[in-house]
Write a protein that holds these residues in place. Structure first.
Motif, PDB file in Angstrom:
ATOM      1  N   GLN A 162       0.826  -1.208   0.000  1.00 26.71           N
ATOM      2  CA  GLN A 162       0.000   0.000   0.000  1.00 26.71           C
ATOM      3  C   GLN A 162       0.862   1.262   0.000  1.00 26.71           C
ATOM      4  N   ARG A 163       1.973   1.231   0.752  1.00 29.55           N
ATOM      5  CA  ARG A 163       2.873   2.392   0.767  1.00 29.55           C
ATOM      6  C   ARG A 163       3.470   2.637  -0.616  1.00 29.55           C
ATOM      7  N   ILE A 164       3.906   1.566  -1.263  1.00 24.76           N
ATOM      8  CA  ILE A 164       4.497   1.705  -2.601  1.00 24.76           C
ATOM      9  C   ILE A 164       3.445   2.215  -3.583  1.00 24.76           C
ATOM     10  N   TRP A 165       2.239   1.699  -3.470  1.00 23.49           N
ATOM     11  CA  TRP A 165       1.155   2.159  -4.339  1.00 23.49           C
ATOM     12  C   TRP A 165       0.939   3.658  -4.177  1.00 23.49           C
ATOM     13  N   ASP A 166       0.944   4.121  -2.932  1.00 20.98           N
ATOM     14  CA  ASP A 166       0.772   5.551  -2.671  1.00 20.98           C
ATOM     15  C   ASP A 166       1.909   6.368  -3.285  1.00 20.98           C
ATOM     16  N   ILE A 167       3.127   5.821  -3.229  1.00 20.32           N
ATOM     17  CA  ILE A 167       4.287   6.497  -3.822  1.00 20.32           C
ATOM     18  C   ILE A 167       4.103   6.614  -5.336  1.00 20.32           C
ATOM     19  N   LEU A 168       3.670   5.532  -5.972  1.00 22.65           N
ATOM     20  CA  LEU A 168       3.467   5.545  -7.417  1.00 22.65           C
ATOM     21  C   LEU A 168       2.347   6.496  -7.817  1.00 22.65           C
ATOM     22  N   GLU A 169       1.297   6.538  -7.024  1.00 22.35           N
ATOM     23  CA  GLU A 169       0.166   7.405  -7.325  1.00 22.35           C
ATOM     24  C   GLU A 169       0.518   8.879  -7.157  1.00 22.35           C
ATOM     25  N   SER A 170       1.330   9.183  -6.136  1.00 25.23           N
ATOM     26  CA  SER A 170       1.659  10.581  -5.828  1.00 25.23           C
ATOM     27  C   SER A 170       2.844  11.107  -6.621  1.00 25.23           C
ATOM     28  N   GLY A 171       3.692  10.172  -7.107  1.00 20.17           N
ATOM     29  CA  GLY A 171       4.887  10.590  -7.830  1.00 20.17           C
ATOM     30  C   GLY A 171       5.997  11.092  -6.924  1.00 20.17           C
ATOM     31  N   LEU A 172       5.878  10.794  -5.632  1.00 11.96           N
ATOM     32  CA  LEU A 172       6.900  11.251  -4.683  1.00 11.96           C
ATOM     33  C   LEU A 172       8.229  10.524  -4.918  1.00 11.96           C
ATOM     34  N   GLU A 173       9.332  11.208  -4.630  1.00 12.44           N
ATOM     35  CA  GLU A 173      10.650  10.582  -4.678  1.00 12.44           C
ATOM     36  C   GLU A 173      10.968  10.088  -3.281  1.00 12.44           C
TER      37      GLU A 173
END
Length: 312
Positions: A162-173
């Motif tokens: 879920q954390r990785i999914w959120d990273i991919l969705e937000s585009g955060l580095e």
């Protein structure tokens, strides 16, 4: 009555466990986009670079030679079945396109996609392991302890997905690169995976349902070079002291550490089936080895990331 073999019993148990692990709908789109396919941990275009025959050995062939097939075809190397073909293509198109590796602005996206692939494969393997263990829970207390341990890791890994999914969705580095280098030769091993690196941290953390400080590895041999990358999330501060010490050692020592991680921490590493790798036989688990002896054994593995072992 025919002879009952260890391999036969194992195959039957594995078949039942695989059937129980099978998901009915893609966990990303809930089946809207298509049917479940075989996703590969290490991309097929990478695997093709290390074997002319496209036949491999992995951790299972070395650690469980008495019950596993002696080789894997490319279509069965490092697969998991959790997502559909459309989602597989869309989710991993950045890191599975070789030209993107030369574009700096795509680096974090590539790392996030690798991390997601690692976490999904881990989840599939954990579900499979739990299905293998479940029949023995009521009869054996030790099996119940192991089962509960893997359940805790399953929950932690689910949170990581879920954390990785959120990273991919937000585009955060959100990824910290511990080591990244292009070796100017092709290594005989390809590998991917994530794991909690416990060496020296045993008393610092224990797996729980909240979080595990995952470490990610990818060793990707291209046609004439190899990318070796080791990374973790920025908020995994538990590794800060280790990372500092790691940065102070020589280049060869760094590759030696990463090589050790590959063969002791990962399940998804692959080498050509014909490569002479007798040292990897030390990974073998046999009926004369207790589990305590197996996990505490001293392993001396050649550093297959060194130029000495390069392949053409």
């Amino acid at each position: 009555m025919g002879k009952i073999t260890i391999k036969g019993n194992y195959s039957e148990l594995m078949k039942k466990a695989l059937n129980n692990t099978e998901v009915k709908k893609c966990i990303v789109c809930d089946g809207i986009e298509g049917t479940i396919i075989d996703s590969h941990t290490v991309p097929q275009f990478i695997l093709r670079n290390i074997s002319l025959t496209h036949e491999y050995k992995s951790s299972y062939q070395f650690e469980l030679p008495d019950v596993e097939n002696e080789k894997l075809g490319i279509k069965k190397s490092g697969i998991f079945r959790l997502i559909c073909g459309t989602c597989d293509t869309e989710l991993f198109k950045t890191y599975e396109t070789e030209k993107n590796y030369s574009i700096p602005c795509k680096e974090q996206r590539i790392l996030a996609e690798i991390a997601l692939k690692n976490a999904l494969k881990k989840q599939y393997d954990l579900l499979l392991t739990l299905n293998l263990l479940e029949p023995g829970i009521e009869k054996h207390k030790e099996v119940k302890k192991v089962f509960d341990y893997y359940v805790s890791i399953l929950y932690a890994n689910d949170n990581e997905i879920q954390r990785i999914w959120d990273i991919l969705e937000s585009g955060l580095e959100d990824y910290k690169i511990i080591y990244k280098k292009y070796l100017n030769y092709k290594t005989p091993v390809a590998a991917q995976g994530h794991f909690p690196y416990a060496r020296g941290f045993e008393e610092t953390y224990k797996p729980n349902e909240c979080v595990i400080p995952w470490m990610n590895i990818a060793v990707l041999p291209f046609s004439n070079k190899t990318l070796v990358v080791l990374f973790t999330r920025n908020d995994n501060t538990i590794y800060e002291g280790w990372i500092k010490k790691f940065g102070e050692i020589s280049e060869n020592e760094k590759l030696d550490v990463i090589n050790d991680m590959i063969f002791t921490e990962l399940e998804d590493y692959f080498i050509d089936k014909d490569l002479m790798a007798d040292d990897l036989l030390s990974l073998r688990l046999n009926d004369k080895t207790s589990m305590k002896e197996f996990f505490n054994r001293q392993i001396q593995i050649n550093n297959y990331l060194e130029e000495t072992y390069k392949i053409q």
